[in-house]
Scaffold this motif. Structure first.
Motif, PDB file in Angstrom:
ATOM      1  N   SER A 141      -2.362   0.748  -1.373  1.00 53.79           N
ATOM      2  CA  SER A 141      -2.480  -0.649  -0.947  1.00 53.79           C
ATOM      3  C   SER A 141      -2.023  -1.568  -2.094  1.00 53.79           C
ATOM      4  CB  SER A 141      -3.933  -0.945  -0.573  1.00 53.79           C
ATOM      5  OG  SER A 141      -4.709  -1.132  -1.740  1.00 53.79           O
ATOM      6  N   GLY A 142      -1.826  -2.859  -1.758  1.00 50.03           N
ATOM      7  CA  GLY A 142      -1.388  -3.827  -2.774  1.00 50.03           C
ATOM      8  C   GLY A 142      -2.333  -3.881  -3.964  1.00 50.03           C
ATOM      9  N   GLY A 143      -3.615  -3.938  -3.676  1.00 56.68           N
ATOM     10  CA  GLY A 143      -4.599  -4.005  -4.753  1.00 56.68           C
ATOM     11  C   GLY A 143      -4.684  -2.699  -5.538  1.00 56.68           C
ATOM     12  N   GLU A 144      -4.410  -1.585  -4.880  1.00 62.45           N
ATOM     13  CA  GLU A 144      -4.409  -0.304  -5.597  1.00 62.45           C
ATOM     14  C   GLU A 144      -3.211  -0.242  -6.542  1.00 62.45           C
ATOM     15  OE1 GLU A 144      -6.721   2.400  -2.207  1.00 62.45           O
ATOM     16  OE2 GLU A 144      -4.544   2.287  -2.199  1.00 62.45           O
ATOM     17  N   GLN A 145      -2.053  -0.723  -6.095  1.00 60.97           N
ATOM     18  CA  GLN A 145      -0.890  -0.770  -6.988  1.00 60.97           C
ATOM     19  C   GLN A 145      -1.180  -1.635  -8.209  1.00 60.97           C
ATOM     20  OE1 GLN A 145       2.768  -1.831  -4.900  1.00 60.97           O
ATOM     21  NE2 GLN A 145       1.978  -0.860  -3.050  1.00 60.97           N
ATOM     22  N   GLN A 146      -1.846  -2.759  -7.966  1.00 57.74           N
ATOM     23  CA  GLN A 146      -2.160  -3.647  -9.092  1.00 57.74           C
ATOM     24  C   GLN A 146      -3.086  -2.943 -10.083  1.00 57.74           C
ATOM     25  OE1 GLN A 146      -3.919  -7.675  -8.306  1.00 57.74           O
ATOM     26  NE2 GLN A 146      -2.394  -8.199  -9.847  1.00 57.74           N
ATOM     27  N   ARG A 147      -4.063  -2.208  -9.554  1.00 65.27           N
ATOM     28  CA  ARG A 147      -5.002  -1.522 -10.443  1.00 65.27           C
ATOM     29  C   ARG A 147      -4.323  -0.391 -11.206  1.00 65.27           C
ATOM     30  NH1 ARG A 147      -9.867  -0.002  -6.881  1.00 65.27           N
ATOM     31  NH2 ARG A 147      -8.645  -0.619  -5.070  1.00 65.27           N
ATOM     32  N   VAL A 148      -3.331   0.273 -10.582  1.00 67.36           N
ATOM     33  CA  VAL A 148      -2.575   1.290 -11.322  1.00 67.36           C
ATOM     34  C   VAL A 148      -1.810   0.626 -12.464  1.00 67.36           C
ATOM     35  CG1 VAL A 148      -0.682   2.965 -11.191  1.00 67.36           C
ATOM     36  CG2 VAL A 148      -2.373   2.856  -9.355  1.00 67.36           C
ATOM     37  N   ALA A 149      -1.236  -0.556 -12.198  1.00 67.28           N
ATOM     38  CA  ALA A 149      -0.510  -1.290 -13.253  1.00 67.28           C
ATOM     39  C   ALA A 149      -1.461  -1.645 -14.404  1.00 67.28           C
ATOM     40  CB  ALA A 149       0.133  -2.547 -12.670  1.00 67.28           C
ATOM     41  N   ALA A 181      -4.277   0.063 -15.164  1.00 65.71           N
ATOM     42  CA  ALA A 181      -4.603   1.330 -15.838  1.00 65.71           C
ATOM     43  C   ALA A 181      -3.480   1.735 -16.788  1.00 65.71           C
ATOM     44  CB  ALA A 181      -4.829   2.423 -14.790  1.00 65.71           C
ATOM     45  N   ARG A 182      -2.216   1.549 -16.350  1.00 61.29           N
ATOM     46  CA  ARG A 182      -1.084   1.893 -17.201  1.00 61.29           C
ATOM     47  C   ARG A 182      -1.094   1.076 -18.486  1.00 61.29           C
ATOM     48  NH1 ARG A 182       4.738   0.671 -14.778  1.00 61.29           N
ATOM     49  NH2 ARG A 182       3.859  -1.421 -14.986  1.00 61.29           N
ATOM     50  N   ALA A 183      -1.475  -0.207 -18.394  1.00 56.73           N
ATOM     51  CA  ALA A 183      -1.494  -1.074 -19.580  1.00 56.73           C
ATOM     52  C   ALA A 183      -2.631  -0.687 -20.524  1.00 56.73           C
ATOM     53  CB  ALA A 183      -1.637  -2.533 -19.152  1.00 56.73           C
ATOM     54  N   LEU A 184      -3.737  -0.187 -19.961  1.00 63.79           N
ATOM     55  CA  LEU A 184      -4.924   0.114 -20.786  1.00 63.79           C
ATOM     56  C   LEU A 184      -4.895   1.508 -21.390  1.00 63.79           C
ATOM     57  CD1 LEU A 184      -7.784  -1.349 -18.534  1.00 63.79           C
ATOM     58  CD2 LEU A 184      -6.861  -2.341 -20.630  1.00 63.79           C
ATOM     59  N   ALA A 185      -4.209   2.448 -20.722  1.00 66.33           N
ATOM     60  CA  ALA A 185      -4.335   3.871 -21.071  1.00 66.33           C
ATOM     61  C   ALA A 185      -3.995   4.162 -22.529  1.00 66.33           C
ATOM     62  CB  ALA A 185      -3.457   4.719 -20.151  1.00 66.33           C
ATOM     63  N   GLY A 186      -3.008   3.440 -23.077  1.00 65.81           N
ATOM     64  CA  GLY A 186      -2.575   3.724 -24.446  1.00 65.81           C
ATOM     65  C   GLY A 186      -3.388   2.980 -25.501  1.00 65.81           C
ATOM     66  N   GLU A 187      -4.484   2.377 -25.090  1.00 69.55           N
ATOM     67  CA  GLU A 187      -5.352   1.622 -26.009  1.00 69.55           C
ATOM     68  C   GLU A 187      -4.561   0.697 -26.936  1.00 69.55           C
ATOM     69  OE1 GLU A 187      -9.012   4.744 -26.547  1.00 69.55           O
ATOM     70  OE2 GLU A 187      -6.928   5.391 -26.776  1.00 69.55           O
ATOM     71  N   PRO A 188      -3.857  -0.284 -26.331  1.00 69.62           N
ATOM     72  CA  PRO A 188      -3.029  -1.183 -27.136  1.00 69.62           C
ATOM     73  C   PRO A 188      -3.890  -2.169 -27.933  1.00 69.62           C
ATOM     74  CG  PRO A 188      -3.134  -1.965 -24.888  1.00 69.62           C
ATOM     75  CD  PRO A 188      -3.873  -0.647 -24.903  1.00 69.62           C
ATOM     76  N   PHE A 192       2.404  -6.587 -15.153  1.00 71.90           N
ATOM     77  CA  PHE A 192       3.401  -7.476 -14.560  1.00 71.90           C
ATOM     78  C   PHE A 192       2.895  -8.108 -13.273  1.00 71.90           C
ATOM     79  CE2 PHE A 192       6.956  -6.462 -17.259  1.00 71.90           C
ATOM     80  CZ  PHE A 192       6.673  -5.185 -17.720  1.00 71.90           C
ATOM     81  N   GLN A 193       3.353  -9.325 -13.004  1.00 75.40           N
ATOM     82  CA  GLN A 193       2.956 -10.020 -11.778  1.00 75.40           C
ATOM     83  C   GLN A 193       3.376  -9.217 -10.538  1.00 75.40           C
ATOM     84  OE1 GLN A 193       4.234 -14.149 -11.673  1.00 75.40           O
ATOM     85  NE2 GLN A 193       2.917 -14.611  -9.936  1.00 75.40           N
ATOM     86  N   SER A 194       4.506  -8.493 -10.639  1.00 70.26           N
ATOM     87  CA  SER A 194       4.919  -7.674  -9.487  1.00 70.26           C
ATOM     88  C   SER A 194       4.792  -6.179  -9.787  1.00 70.26           C
ATOM     89  CB  SER A 194       6.348  -8.008  -9.073  1.00 70.26           C
ATOM     90  OG  SER A 194       7.218  -7.805 -10.167  1.00 70.26           O
ATOM     91  N   PHE A 195       3.919  -5.839 -10.703  1.00 64.95           N
ATOM     92  CA  PHE A 195       3.482  -4.471 -11.010  1.00 64.95           C
ATOM     93  C   PHE A 195       4.569  -3.585 -11.636  1.00 64.95           C
ATOM     94  CE2 PHE A 195       0.500  -6.419  -8.571  1.00 64.95           C
ATOM     95  CZ  PHE A 195       0.447  -6.143  -7.219  1.00 64.95           C
ATOM     96  N   HIS A 196       5.772  -3.542 -11.076  1.00 64.73           N
ATOM     97  CA  HIS A 196       6.853  -2.706 -11.622  1.00 64.73           C
ATOM     98  C   HIS A 196       6.436  -1.250 -11.809  1.00 64.73           C
ATOM     99  CE1 HIS A 196       9.409  -6.067 -11.909  1.00 64.73           C
ATOM    100  NE2 HIS A 196       8.911  -6.607 -12.985  1.00 64.73           N
ATOM    101  N   LEU A 197       5.833  -0.656 -10.801  1.00 62.97           N
ATOM    102  CA  LEU A 197       5.567   0.777 -10.851  1.00 62.97           C
ATOM    103  C   LEU A 197       6.840   1.516 -10.440  1.00 62.97           C
ATOM    104  CD1 LEU A 197       2.072   0.855  -9.085  1.00 62.97           C
ATOM    105  CD2 LEU A 197       2.549   0.838 -11.541  1.00 62.97           C
ATOM    106  N   LEU A 198       7.043   2.728 -10.971  1.00 63.20           N
ATOM    107  CA  LEU A 198       8.208   3.504 -10.570  1.00 63.20           C
ATOM    108  C   LEU A 198       7.929   4.155  -9.218  1.00 63.20           C
ATOM    109  CD1 LEU A 198       9.643   5.102 -13.798  1.00 63.20           C
ATOM    110  CD2 LEU A 198       9.842   2.801 -12.878  1.00 63.20           C
ATOM    111  N   PRO A 199       8.786   3.901  -8.218  1.00 63.75           N
ATOM    112  CA  PRO A 199       8.479   4.333  -6.849  1.00 63.75           C
ATOM    113  C   PRO A 199       8.419   5.844  -6.642  1.00 63.75           C
ATOM    114  CG  PRO A 199      10.681   3.356  -6.984  1.00 63.75           C
ATOM    115  CD  PRO A 199      10.026   3.111  -8.289  1.00 63.75           C
ATOM    116  N   ASP A 200       9.125   6.615  -7.490  1.00 62.16           N
ATOM    117  CA  ASP A 200       9.162   8.063  -7.258  1.00 62.16           C
ATOM    118  C   ASP A 200       8.118   8.832  -8.044  1.00 62.16           C
ATOM    119  OD1 ASP A 200      12.737   7.757  -7.204  1.00 62.16           O
ATOM    120  OD2 ASP A 200      11.308   7.690  -5.529  1.00 62.16           O
ATOM    121  N   LEU A 201       7.300   8.108  -8.818  1.00 59.58           N
ATOM    122  CA  LEU A 201       6.229   8.773  -9.567  1.00 59.58           C
ATOM    123  C   LEU A 201       4.887   8.434  -8.930  1.00 59.58           C
ATOM    124  CD1 LEU A 201       7.221   8.008 -13.285  1.00 59.58           C
ATOM    125  CD2 LEU A 201       7.870   9.958 -11.884  1.00 59.58           C
ATOM    126  N   ASP A 202       3.966   9.406  -8.929  1.00 59.19           N
ATOM    127  CA  ASP A 202       2.647   9.086  -8.385  1.00 59.19           C
ATOM    128  C   ASP A 202       1.866   8.231  -9.392  1.00 59.19           C
ATOM    129  OD1 ASP A 202       1.104  12.395  -8.869  1.00 59.19           O
ATOM    130  OD2 ASP A 202       1.531  10.801 -10.293  1.00 59.19           O
TER     131      ASP A 202
END
Ligand SMILES: Nc1ncnc2c1ncn2[C@@H]1O[C@H](COP(=O)(O)OP(=O)(O)OP(=O)(O)O)[C@@H](O)[C@H]1O
Ligand SMILES: Nc1ncnc2c1ncn2[C@@H]1O[C@H](COP(=O)(O)OP(=O)(O)OP(=O)(O)O)[C@@H](O)[C@H]1O
Ligand SMILES: [Mg+2]
Ligand SMILES: [Mg+2]
Lengths: 228, 228
Positions: free
Chosen positions: B143-151, B153-160, B89-99
């Motif tokens: 950081s902003g770029g770290e949040q983006q990279r987590v987003a 990683a989340r998209a890639l992890a399930g090998e879509p 997502f353009q604004s990442f949409h990570l859940l704030p209470d999960l690491d």
């Protein structure tokens, strides 16, 4: 105007310590236009937040217009931020229940500005960033780049002395990014607006007078830019 | 794989109608790597959300793997998204209470994947984007770029089968951005991963096979890219 000496910022996460900033010295004179660059995670936002009085350093000295910032109360800091500093956040931080124009007016309301003057200034700021036609949209009804431009308009509307902008063109196409840099340059040259911007784009960074490079929380080098 | 015909999307705001997309035709074959460019507000995110089944068009036809998407129930669409589509997502949409690691594992939990396999895949995805050392940080501690990279990683992890990425390098310095593009290119060439990315940066767009240019909600032109 802004004097940082020996600034460090450490975060503690359980047993682990993150050294986000290590021993930063920085001088910003009135009328400077400075760009801060560096890899993701190198401490740019942390540094900008400290300059903007949104965060306090773990150690080191910060003088703002000759006053030691750590001696100031929270309410005094809030007042300084409101009157003299326009901050553009990396994640915008717009209020979701207010439309674009109300978001831009919010700092002016805190300053006690009357309604007519607020409407005039907020509309002018939105027009400058090309978003007058979107003034009644709430953030969820705006594109990413439109939200960013509303955040920029909000920082500019109160005509602050200093603009601190964290990746102000990160969500913008190149033309929109150039428009924003043209606004920044004009305000800097014509009104002496002091600007410190974080950016990871070289062509954006080169609109300023000098570039500061961060690496792993340290000042790696300062680079003066020649301008016609 | 993805077939859009005559796709329009209108938003209604009180009396005003915003024509975000007008009559879009688009074909995406398996194994394609397509970049979508265009000015801020031109409809890129709207288009990507429709392709990703996160939004329905006002009119027009969308066929995904031969099936008419509008005929599918919401739960069927959610299942398709979960199993076959990785969305950044353009604004990442990570859940704030999960690491970071828990955020990356979330789609895998919904798929019913066992704990050991989830940990393995989430750690591999975080390592690929250079963030294994930040796996216990929550989004507000990144950081902003770290949040983006987590987003990412989340998209890639399930090998879509398909990656839909909205400005995947917007918050990244050029080196981090190149690292992400290297990952995308490798997965596209070695595993046939289909990729549709929105980007406003030309050098990022050029990692794909073709560039689609949007202007005011319309397809302005398609540009094939030559690759060695
Ligand atoms: N919920 C909504 N209601 C009304 N208008 C909307 C809504 N969402 C988006 N829009 C408008 O639709 C247009 C297209 O939005 P979209 O998010 O697709 O643009 P974009 O190309 O992704 O822009 P950017 O590059 O800035 O992210 C914008 O002008 C925006 O103001
Ligand atoms: N609250 C926090 N707790 C722990 N670590 C943090 C916290 N906030 C930031 N960090 C870490 O401090 C480092 C610097 O963060 P900062 O946001 O200043 O980086 P940045 O240079 O702005 O990066 P980007 O270009 O990605 O926005 C990062 O590695 C980040 O993980
Ligand atoms: Mg940052
Ligand atoms: Mg967008």
């Amino acid at each position: 105007l802004i004097k940082l000496q020996g600034i460090t910022r450490q975060y503690r996460l359980g047993q682990v310590q993150v050294d986000a900033l290590k021993n930063i010295d920085l001088l910003v004179e009135e009328g400077d236009f400075i760009s801060i660059m560096g890899p993701s995670g190198s401490g740019k936002s942390t540094l900008l937040n400290i300059i903007g009085c949104l965060d306090r350093p773990t150690s080191g000295i910060y003088e703002l217009a000759g006053e030691r910032v750590e001696k100031l109360s929270d309410s005094k800091l809030a007042d300084i931020r409101n009157r003299f500093i326009g901050f553009v956040f990396q994640s915008f931080h717009l209020l979701p229940d207010l439309d674009a124009q109300a978001n831009v007016e919010l700092p002016l309301i805190y300053r006690g500005m009357g309604g007519r003057e607020r409407h005039r200034k907020s509309l002018a700021a939105l027009e400058a960033v090309g978003l007058a036609k979107r003034r009644n949209h709430r953030p969820s009804q705006l594109s990413g780049g439109e939200q960013q431009r509303v955040a920029i308009a909000r920082a500019l509307a109160g005509e602050p002395a200093v603009i601190l902008a964290d990746e102000p063109t990160g969500a913008l196409d190149s033309q929109s990014g150039r428009n924003i840099m043209a606004i920044f340059q004009r305000l800097n040259r014509e009104q002496g607006l002091t600007i410190v911007q974080v950016t990871h784009e070289e062509n954006i960074a080169r609109h300023g007078h000098k570039v500061i490079h961060l690496l792993d929380g340290q000042l790696e080098k300062e680079e003066a830019l020649d301008h016609p």
